[in-house]
Design an enzyme around this catalytic site. Sequence first.
Site, PDB file in Angstrom:
ATOM      1  N   ARG A   1      23.150 -22.796  46.190  1.00  0.00           N
ATOM      2  CA  ARG A   1      22.945 -21.921  45.052  1.00  0.00           C
ATOM      3  C   ARG A   1      21.561 -21.287  45.212  1.00  0.00           C
ATOM      4  O   ARG A   1      20.728 -21.747  45.950  1.00  0.00           O
ATOM      5  CB  ARG A   1      23.089 -22.651  43.700  1.00  0.00           C
ATOM      6  CG  ARG A   1      22.781 -24.068  43.700  1.00  0.00           C
ATOM      7  CD  ARG A   1      21.425 -24.559  43.222  1.00  0.00           C
ATOM      8  NE  ARG A   1      20.547 -23.635  42.585  1.00  0.00           N
ATOM      9  CZ  ARG A   1      19.308 -23.400  42.992  1.00  0.00           C
ATOM     10  NH1 ARG A   1      18.843 -23.982  44.079  1.00  0.00           N
ATOM     11  NH2 ARG A   1      18.537 -22.594  42.335  1.00  0.00           N
ATOM     12  N   GLY A   2      21.392 -20.182  44.519  1.00  0.00           N
ATOM     13  CA  GLY A   2      20.199 -19.374  44.696  1.00  0.00           C
ATOM     14  C   GLY A   2      20.592 -18.101  45.419  1.00  0.00           C
ATOM     15  O   GLY A   2      21.233 -18.139  46.475  1.00  0.00           O
ATOM     16  N   ALA A   3      20.243 -16.953  44.850  1.00  0.00           N
ATOM     17  CA  ALA A   3      20.756 -15.685  45.361  1.00  0.00           C
ATOM     18  C   ALA A   3      20.469 -15.453  46.844  1.00  0.00           C
ATOM     19  O   ALA A   3      21.370 -15.111  47.602  1.00  0.00           O
ATOM     20  CB  ALA A   3      20.219 -14.522  44.514  1.00  0.00           C
TER      21      ALA A   3
ATOM     22  N   ARG B   1      31.178 -15.687  43.722  1.00  0.00           N
ATOM     23  CA  ARG B   1      30.395 -15.700  42.478  1.00  0.00           C
ATOM     24  C   ARG B   1      30.032 -14.269  42.118  1.00  0.00           C
ATOM     25  O   ARG B   1      29.788 -13.446  43.009  1.00  0.00           O
ATOM     26  CB  ARG B   1      29.132 -16.563  42.609  1.00  0.00           C
ATOM     27  CG  ARG B   1      29.448 -18.040  42.805  1.00  0.00           C
ATOM     28  CD  ARG B   1      28.254 -18.920  42.523  1.00  0.00           C
ATOM     29  NE  ARG B   1      27.916 -18.929  41.112  1.00  0.00           N
ATOM     30  CZ  ARG B   1      26.839 -19.550  40.614  1.00  0.00           C
ATOM     31  NH1 ARG B   1      26.015 -20.167  41.429  1.00  0.00           N
ATOM     32  NH2 ARG B   1      26.597 -19.533  39.326  1.00  0.00           N
TER      33      ARG B   1
ATOM     34  N   GLN C   1      18.883 -28.134  37.380  1.00  0.00           N
ATOM     35  CA  GLN C   1      18.249 -27.729  38.644  1.00  0.00           C
ATOM     36  C   GLN C   1      16.758 -28.036  38.669  1.00  0.00           C
ATOM     37  O   GLN C   1      16.173 -28.296  39.725  1.00  0.00           O
ATOM     38  CB  GLN C   1      18.457 -26.230  38.892  1.00  0.00           C
ATOM     39  CG  GLN C   1      19.885 -25.827  39.125  1.00  0.00           C
ATOM     40  CD  GLN C   1      20.544 -25.368  37.843  1.00  0.00           C
ATOM     41  OE1 GLN C   1      20.223 -25.850  36.752  1.00  0.00           O
ATOM     42  NE2 GLN C   1      21.449 -24.419  37.936  1.00  0.00           N
TER      43      GLN C   1
ATOM     44  N   ASP D   1      18.094 -13.078  39.499  1.00  0.00           N
ATOM     45  CA  ASP D   1      19.311 -12.848  40.270  1.00  0.00           C
ATOM     46  C   ASP D   1      19.594 -11.372  40.454  1.00  0.00           C
ATOM     47  O   ASP D   1      20.174 -10.972  41.453  1.00  0.00           O
ATOM     48  CB  ASP D   1      20.499 -13.493  39.563  1.00  0.00           C
ATOM     49  CG  ASP D   1      20.453 -14.990  39.707  1.00  0.00           C
ATOM     50  OD1 ASP D   1      21.059 -15.496  40.645  1.00  0.00           O
ATOM     51  OD2 ASP D   1      19.769 -15.633  38.893  1.00  0.00           O
TER      52      ASP D   1
ATOM     53  N   ASN E   1      18.524 -13.772  34.927  1.00  0.00           N
ATOM     54  CA  ASN E   1      18.091 -15.015  35.560  1.00  0.00           C
ATOM     55  C   ASN E   1      18.782 -16.176  34.865  1.00  0.00           C
ATOM     56  O   ASN E   1      19.504 -15.991  33.883  1.00  0.00           O
ATOM     57  CB  ASN E   1      16.564 -15.143  35.478  1.00  0.00           C
ATOM     58  CG  ASN E   1      16.035 -16.245  36.377  1.00  0.00           C
ATOM     59  OD1 ASN E   1      16.383 -16.311  37.547  1.00  0.00           O
ATOM     60  ND2 ASN E   1      15.201 -17.123  35.839  1.00  0.00           N
ATOM     61  N   LYS E   2      18.565 -17.374  35.359  1.00  0.00           N
ATOM     62  CA  LYS E   2      19.181 -18.570  34.808  1.00  0.00           C
ATOM     63  C   LYS E   2      19.040 -18.612  33.291  1.00  0.00           C
ATOM     64  O   LYS E   2      17.988 -18.298  32.742  1.00  0.00           O
ATOM     65  CB  LYS E   2      18.530 -19.804  35.434  1.00  0.00           C
ATOM     66  CG  LYS E   2      18.943 -21.119  34.813  1.00  0.00           C
ATOM     67  CD  LYS E   2      20.409 -21.409  35.005  1.00  0.00           C
ATOM     68  CE  LYS E   2      20.796 -22.704  34.300  1.00  0.00           C
ATOM     69  NZ  LYS E   2      22.243 -22.955  34.408  1.00  0.00           N
TER      70      LYS E   2
END
Length: 362
Positions: free
Chosen positions: A52-54, A93, A198, A239, A249-250
């Site tokens: 995970r993580g762009a 995703r 996270q 993101d 973002n998250k």
Amino acid sequence: MNDFVSDTIRPVRFADDRLWLLDQRRLPAQETFLPLDDAPAVADAIREMVVRGAPAIGITAAFGVVLACHQALQATDWRERVGADIATLRAARPTAVNLFWALDRMQAVVAAAGSARAALTATRETAMAMLEADIAGNRELGAHGAALIEPGRAVLTHCNTGSLATGGYGTALGVIRAAWDQGRITGVYADETRPWMQGSRLTAWELVHDGIPVTLLCEGAAARLLQSGEVGCVVVGADRIAANGDTANKIGTYGLALLARAHGVRFMVAAPVATIDYATPAGDAIPIEQRDAGEVLTLAGQPLAAAGAAAYNPAFDVTPAGLIDAIVTERGVIENPDAERLAAWRPHPGDTPEPRGVHEGT
């Protein structure tokens, strides 16, 4: 491993036509690399958050195309097979722009190849270049961001934006790593980042791994922390950044930006230039992924909530540009971002910057 003191983690590896991913679902208890041999397995790994993580997702998807070319090497309809695998990877995703940017780049490489063998060679070289460029750009970004942090206090961050979310070093955590190595910060506060945790599972693991002091807090404690004056800067990733500077973002980032503004604390977004999506005019046009209610209602398969309760579980929120003091990129800093300032950073026709980005919030 390298000349950067606080930089020891590499989550994406490719060798002998096999992709190895550090399984982030098992951290911090286990450090396990998962081997992948084909594009559908890579898509599943992205969807199930092995990775995970762009930037890490984009790089992983690029290597997924390499595996697709390898699997189709002996097929007469290899272009069609690779094209179908690329479509599968695209559907993994929806929010991070890096996934689509990387696949567009890889698709162009495949289209230009005269044979399956040539496609395999060219995609492998391109994916490796993406990985190396991501790490180099993160180090540049980190240096630009660290220079903005006034020495003497701690920083607060949200989610995970480090080596685990990128090819290595990190974006917002790259800024933090650089600031720590330069003696500019006293330590790091990290939100737990519910419901996937996270911050506690990944960011705390990275910082402890690299010897940087980290203190965890529930998101609900952030207001009290900022009120205390202990934090001099909030540093987060992104993101996707719309053309006007609104930033996805998250989930929880928007609230943190509001708190930072209320307490006079500088709010910094660390994001490579490629994260700016000029095709998206404003934040309300960014697709927001809605994830399964079970992530909120259960923990490790055990119920947390009363039976029959529903859950609201967006993976991301959007912070308006007016709450962002600076967007830090590998090319420099965009102060007080808006549509005019971001337009000045738009690539010219014919430019081919490396596909990069910051981090996928989940």
